[in-house]
Every structure is written in structure tokens, then in C-alpha cells.
Write an enzyme that holds these catalytic residues in place. Structure first.
Site, PDB file in Angstrom:
ATOM      1  N   GLU A  40      15.869   2.065  73.519  1.00 21.66           N
ATOM      2  CA  GLU A  40      16.777   1.726  72.700  1.00 21.66           C
ATOM      3  C   GLU A  40      16.971   0.019  72.782  1.00 21.66           C
ATOM      4  O   GLU A  40      17.821  -0.026  73.804  1.00 21.66           O
ATOM      5  CB  GLU A  40      18.058   2.406  72.632  1.00 21.66           C
ATOM      6  N   CYS A  43      24.457  -3.987  69.460  1.00 24.12           N
ATOM      7  CA  CYS A  43      22.909  -4.106  68.981  1.00 24.12           C
ATOM      8  C   CYS A  43      22.796  -4.136  67.726  1.00 24.12           C
ATOM      9  O   CYS A  43      21.563  -4.826  67.270  1.00 24.12           O
ATOM     10  CB  CYS A  43      22.217  -3.099  69.781  1.00 24.12           C
TER      11      CYS A  43
HETATM   12  P1  NAD Z   1      19.603  -5.660  80.006  1.00 27.04           P
HETATM   13  O1  NAD Z   1      18.301  -5.291  79.507  1.00 27.04           O
HETATM   14  O2  NAD Z   1      19.802  -7.059  80.831  1.00 27.04           O
HETATM   15  O3  NAD Z   1      20.198  -4.511  81.009  1.00 27.04           O
HETATM   16  C1  NAD Z   1      20.127  -3.064  80.573  1.00 27.04           C
HETATM   17  C2  NAD Z   1      20.035  -2.299  81.940  1.00 27.04           C
HETATM   18  O4  NAD Z   1      18.777  -2.522  82.619  1.00 27.04           O
HETATM   19  C3  NAD Z   1      21.254  -2.525  83.053  1.00 27.04           C
HETATM   20  O5  NAD Z   1      21.870  -1.287  83.530  1.00 27.04           O
HETATM   21  C4  NAD Z   1      20.548  -3.310  84.001  1.00 27.04           C
HETATM   22  O6  NAD Z   1      20.928  -3.114  85.357  1.00 27.04           O
HETATM   23  C5  NAD Z   1      18.920  -2.698  83.891  1.00 27.04           C
HETATM   24  N1  NAD Z   1      18.071  -3.602  84.534  1.00 27.04           N
HETATM   25  C6  NAD Z   1      17.905  -4.900  84.433  1.00 27.04           C
HETATM   26  N2  NAD Z   1      16.826  -5.465  85.202  1.00 27.04           N
HETATM   27  C7  NAD Z   1      16.023  -4.225  85.312  1.00 27.04           C
HETATM   28  C8  NAD Z   1      14.669  -4.116  85.721  1.00 27.04           C
HETATM   29  N3  NAD Z   1      14.076  -4.894  86.314  1.00 27.04           N
HETATM   30  N4  NAD Z   1      14.341  -2.732  85.784  1.00 27.04           N
HETATM   31  C9  NAD Z   1      14.943  -1.615  85.304  1.00 27.04           C
HETATM   32  N5  NAD Z   1      16.220  -1.917  84.837  1.00 27.04           N
HETATM   33  C10 NAD Z   1      16.644  -3.060  84.720  1.00 27.04           C
HETATM   34  O7  NAD Z   1      20.514  -5.547  78.675  1.00 27.04           O
HETATM   35  P2  NAD Z   1      21.854  -5.864  78.662  1.00 27.04           P
HETATM   36  O8  NAD Z   1      21.999  -7.310  78.568  1.00 27.04           O
HETATM   37  O9  NAD Z   1      22.727  -5.095  79.438  1.00 27.04           O
HETATM   38  O10 NAD Z   1      22.286  -5.468  77.143  1.00 27.04           O
HETATM   39  C11 NAD Z   1      22.042  -6.121  75.882  1.00 27.04           C
HETATM   40  C12 NAD Z   1      20.869  -6.064  75.215  1.00 27.04           C
HETATM   41  O11 NAD Z   1      20.916  -4.261  75.074  1.00 27.04           O
HETATM   42  C13 NAD Z   1      20.603  -6.559  73.945  1.00 27.04           C
HETATM   43  O12 NAD Z   1      19.378  -6.982  73.809  1.00 27.04           O
HETATM   44  C14 NAD Z   1      21.053  -5.388  72.882  1.00 27.04           C
HETATM   45  O13 NAD Z   1      20.667  -5.508  71.531  1.00 27.04           O
HETATM   46  C15 NAD Z   1      20.423  -4.174  73.679  1.00 27.04           C
HETATM   47  N6  NAD Z   1      21.142  -3.102  73.350  1.00 27.04           N
HETATM   48  C16 NAD Z   1      20.377  -2.125  72.456  1.00 27.04           C
HETATM   49  C17 NAD Z   1      21.153  -1.223  71.951  1.00 27.04           C
HETATM   50  C18 NAD Z   1      20.601   0.219  71.238  1.00 27.04           C
HETATM   51  O14 NAD Z   1      21.153   1.084  71.141  1.00 27.04           O
HETATM   52  N7  NAD Z   1      19.343  -0.317  70.488  1.00 27.04           N
HETATM   53  C19 NAD Z   1      22.707  -0.679  72.492  1.00 27.04           C
HETATM   54  C20 NAD Z   1      22.883  -1.514  73.162  1.00 27.04           C
HETATM   55  C21 NAD Z   1      22.624  -2.861  73.699  1.00 27.04           C
END
Ligand code: NAD
Length: 489
Positions: A232, A266
Site C-alpha cells: 500500500e 496517502c
Molecule cells: P516509509 O516507507 O518511510 O516507512 C513505512 C514503514 O517502513 C515504517 O514502519 C518504517 O520503519 C519501515 N521501513 C523503513 N525502512 C525500511 C526498510 N529498509 N525495510 C523495511 N521496512 C522499512 O513511509 P512513511 O514515511 O512512514 O509513510 C509515508 C508514505 O506512506 C507516503 O508515501 C504515503 O503515501 C504512504 N502511505 C500509503 C498508504 C496507502 O494506504 N497506500 C497509507 C499511508 C501512507
């Protein structure tokens, strides 16, 4: 007992790996030993969560407010938390409780004539141990809603919440492990190192919500274990305003949807496409609408802060980059820059005269900034949307049904709301998920249940089966049967 992985233990990476691995294997053993939980057990599990959300509501609101606040100033609007975290989670739980029995039912399907009197059926089986990785923007809802689906489907669950929301992550750990124990749900706390280790576990499914960049890293790690993933992710979601739209209504609805959580959503409208001749009128109206919703920003507890200093600077940089490249910036309200910075708030900002080289047109904005671009026909809007990655959400405002259908048929997006924004997400009967760059797979309601279940094919052979007529050595009778089968299949 499993040791809880704390943010402090990140230094000792081997411990992180072994703690996570022990938690995983403890859950896997429990899953194998206990078998799939009955409907009654799942019902009890879900009802426990429903009561816990009521019991913990105030703590949830406080934890999220703390995570969004800046040295005690600003924070997350409690109304937004109730609307977008508590009510959505409770709605999904109640819907799941209402329909779970039907979803779990063994489904008889027809069997081809030449196999009768055998029977065929589909049994929805839990996958085993599943991993959920969640982001910071709706830190409760985006962990809990996939968790509800995974639990309803009978799985053991490990959750890795975001490091940007430590208070909510800790609350999730206390609340969920307190209710179910770490054999059923384990919450791994920590930063990127913990997240990376987490995504390397041989889960039976990984459900990831977050950025596209990290989504690719998670998909790569999962591929090593052939773990299926639901992704997502984010992207740029357009709002297309047709010439037939009522601009008063459109500007109010767009402003309200964009400014929930200060645009850190998002599926927030990322930019607007609309007829050139109506832009100035629309900008007046949407700025007025934003000022009516939030007469002030800095000291207004209805207006949510940006999550961190890094994300705050990024928003200001996006505006500055556009200004320097010649865009016109229109800002709502009269708050002083110092007050805004102290509470880490960015006022609603419209950007006009954008060009493709500006960062606001290259990156997902994820804040209260709205570029408005001129686009006179549905065909031009379709071309504009299709030249980029597929959007997660698409919004269309107007009354002209022909134009609406042109847009719906000419574009592909995860979801659509017509004449408003965001609300397709809140419909339990609609799948929520992306297509293309914004991700793969879906959840909410029975789509979530299916995501976390294996549809197992079961064929019951009959003792009266005539299959033996086709065993070798093949005779003339076999030839005749095959001739007949070729005609009837
Ligand atoms: P992010 O990708 O930075 O982090 C999300 C999660 O991934 C966190 O728990 C983080 O600890 C983990 N993570 C970070 N590095 C990782 C790695 N190397 N391996 C595995 N996991 C890792 O995203 P964010 O900044 O928390 O959220 C914002 C983004 O999320 C935006 O792009 C937004 O559009 C998207 N988003 C999408 C939805 C949806 O339903 N499609 C919902 C909310 C947010």
C-alpha cells in the site's frame, strides 16, 4: 518469553535479528500446534479488540497527539484522530464481526459433469504468521485495520509500526500484546534496522504500507523467501475539476479533504487540473474555504502539525523550489512564520504556474500544498494523468456525466471518489489498494480477509468414480471416452 525489541537495542543488531526470529518461531509453533482458530475464538478475539479500543480511546488520542507535537506545541487534532483512526478501525471491526461467519464458510462449487459424482469446495485457510509494516501518518488505523483482517483470517501477526510515532507504537505494543500475548501478536519497536530485519523474516505474507522507495526494498527482501506481499504505497493523486463543477461546493470539499492531517494522507488530492478560465475564481474560493475551516493555524488545535522537523523542512523546501522557479504562491491565513515554525505547521498553500521541473510536480507532496494546473478538456486531463505513474486515488468534480465517464474509462487508479475526496476509503464494501506504482493487493472488509487467507482447493473423489476407465493400458474404450470428452469439455 520473548524479549521486547526496544529502540535502544538497535546497536546490538544480532539481538534484533534473534529477538525477531524467536518471536516469529514462537508464533509459528503456536500456529502449527493449535491449528486454525474456530469462528467462536475469532469472534472472541475481535470483540476483545473492540472493547479495548473503547477503553484505550483517550490514550490513543493522547499518544498520537504527542507523536505529532513539537516540543509540546501543536500536535494532532483529536477530532481527526477520532474520525480517521478510531471510527475507521471500529467500523472495520464491526463489519468484520458481522460478516466473518459467511467469509469463513466452506464454499461448495460445481464439479464438471465428467467428474461427478465427486464434489469440489473452497476452504479459506489462515496463512500462518504474517507481518504488517505500518507508516506514521495514521499510526493507529494503518496498523490496526490490516491487523483486524489478519486476525479474523486466523493468523498469528507481527507488527512493525513507524519509528516516527514512538508513543503510538508503544501503545500498540502494550495494548495488543496485553490482550493476546506475543504468541498471537508481537509488536516490534525500532528504527529502520529493525524494519529491515523484520522484512527478512520468512513470513507467510507481508502487508506493507509506506513509501514507494521502501516498498521496493520490502518486496525485494520478501522475494528471497518467496513471501507474497501487499504493498500500500503512495503517489500523486489528481483532482480533476470539470467545467460543469459547482466551484463553491468543490472548493469547500477539496479544502476539507486536503487539510485533514495537514495533507499527510496517502490519498489526499496532490494537485488540481481545471479549466484555465476558472482558476482564479477557484483559488479565491478554496483559500476562503480553508480560512473558514481554520481561521488561524499555529495555535489552532484543529490543525495538525507536520510529523517531524525533516518533513517540515521538506514542505518549506517544496514551496521555495516552486517560488524560485517562477511559480506564484498563495497562502491561506495570516499566521506569523515564527508561530508556524514553533508548532511545525504549514498553512494551506496554493501554487500556480507550476512547471514539470518543480519538485511539487515530481514528488508526492504529502502536506497542505496544492498546485493548480490548467486543463481545459477531459481528454487533456486523461493525457496528463496517463503520462505519469498510475495514481492511488483520483477525484473528479462535476455534473456532466459524459465527461465523468470519459475520465473513469480513460484512466486507471487504485480508487475514485466523485464530487468529493477520500471517502472511497471509508466504504467497507469497497476494496482499498493501489494499482501499478502505488502498490498491489487490497484490503478492507472481505478484501482484507481474502488477502490474509489461502483459498484452498479441496476435491472429494467419489467411490463411484469412473476415472479407472482412463487408466492404462489404453483400450478402444478409452479412445471412445476421450473422443466424447473432447466434445463435452
Ligand atoms: P516509509 O516507507 O518511510 O516507512 C513505512 C514503514 O517502513 C515504517 O514502519 C518504517 O520503519 C519501515 N521501513 C523503513 N525502512 C525500511 C526498510 N529498509 N525495510 C523495511 N521496512 C522499512 O513511509 P512513511 O514515511 O512512514 O509513510 C509515508 C508514505 O506512506 C507516503 O508515501 C504515503 O503515501 C504512504 N502511505 C500509503 C498508504 C496507502 O494506504 N497506500 C497509507 C499511508 C501512507
Amino acid at each position: 518469553m520473548i524479549n521486547f525489541v526496544s529502540a535502544n537495542s538497535i546497536d546490538g543488531l544480532p539481538n534484533v535479528a534473534s529477538d525477531l526470529s524467536s518471536a516469529f518461531h514462537e508464533q509459528l509453533k503456536a500456529f502449527n500446534d493449535d491449528g486454525p482458530p474456530s469462528f467462536a475464538q475469532r469472534q472472541i478475539n475481535l470483540k476483545k479488540l473492540l472493547s479495548a479500543i473503547d477503553l484505550w480511546e483517550e490514550r490513543i488520542i493522547k499518544a498520537i497527539a504527542m507523536d505529532f507535537s513539537c516540543n509540546g506545541l501543536g500536535g494532532r487534532s483529536s477530532h481527526e484522530t477520532i474520525m480517521a483512526e478510531i471510527i475507521i478501525a471500529k467500523g472495520d471491526l464491526k463489519y468484520t464481526l458481522k460478516h466473518l461467519k459467511k467469509w469463513m464458510k466452506v464454499k461448495r462449487v460445481s464439479t464438471a459433469l465428467h467428474f461427478q459424482p465427486a464434489r469440489s469446495e473452497i476452504r479459506m485457510q489462515p496463512l500462518g504468521v504474517v507481518g504488517i509494516i505500518s507508516p506514521w501518518n495514521y499510526p493507529f488505523q494503518l496498523a490496526i485495520v490490516p491487523f483486524i483482517a489478519a486476525l479474523a483470517a486466523g493468523n498469528r501477526v507481527m507488527i512493525k509500526p513507524s519509528e516516527y510515532t514512538p508513543a503510538t507504537s508503544e501503545l500498540l505494543r502494550e495494548m495488543l500484546q496485553g490482550i493476546y500475548g506475543s504468541e498471537t501478536v508481537y509488536v516490534a519497536i525500532g528504527g529502520v534496522e529493525v524494519a529491515a530485519e523484520f522484512s527478512r523474516l520468512p513470513f507467510h505474507h507481508i502487508f506493507f504500507t509506506g513509501s514507494t522507495v521502501v516498498g521496493k526494498i520490502v518486496a525485494r527482501a520478501a522475494a528471497e523467501n518467496l513471501t507474497p506481499v501487499t504493498l500500500e504505497l503512495g503517489g500523486k493523486s489528481p483532482a480533476i475539476i470539470d467545467e460543469s463543477a459547482d466551484l463553491d461546493l468543490t472548493s469547500k470539499r477539496l479544502a476539507a479533504g486536503k487539510l485533514i492531517n495537514s495533507g499527510q494522507t496517502c490519498i489526499a488530492a496532490d494537485y488540481v487540473l481545471m479549466p484555465e478560465g476558472k482558476i482564479l475564481n477557484f483559488v479565491d474560493k478554496i483559500i476562503m474555504a480553508a480560512e473558514e475551516l481554520y481561521p488561524t493555524v499555529a495555535g489552532n488545535s484543529d490543525y495538525t502539525s507536520i510529523i517531524s522537523d525533516r518533513h517540515y523542512s521538506r514542505q518549506l523546501d517544496l514551496i521555495e523550489d516552486a517560488r524560485q522557479k517562477g511559480a506564484k504562491i498563495v497562502t491561506a491565513g495570516l499566521d506569523s512564520a515564527n508561530d508556524l515554525a514553533a508548532s511545525r505547521k504549514v498553512p494551506f498553500t496554493v501554487i500556480l504556474g507550476v512547471t514539470p521541473d518543480m519538485r511539487v510536480m515530481q514528488e508526492e507532496i504529502f502536506g497542505p500544498i496544492l498546485p493548480v494546473l490548467s486543463c481545459d478538456t477531459p481528454e487533456m486531463a486523461i493525457d496528463f494523468v496517463n503520462k505519469d505513474e498510475r495514481p492511488l486515488a483520483l477525484y473528479w468534480f462535476g455534473e456532466n456525466k459524459k465527461n465523468r465517464e470519459k475520465i473513469l474509462n480513460g484512466t486507471v487508479s487504485g480508487g475514485v471518489t466523485i464530487n468529493d475526496t477520500l471517502w472511497h476509503l471509508a466504504q467497507e464494501n469497497l476494496p482499498f489498494g493501489g494499482v501499478g506504482a502505488p502498490g498491489m493487493g487490497a484490503y478492507h472488509g472481505d478484501y482484507g480477509f481474502k488477502t490474509f487467507s489461502h483459498a484452498r482447493a479441496v476435491f472429494h473423489q467419489s467411490k463411484y468414480s469412473t476415472g479407472k476407465l482412463l487408466y492404462p493400458p489404453y483400450t478402444q474404450l478409452a479412445d471412445r471416452i476421450l473422443w466424447l470428452l473432447k466434445k463435452i469439455v
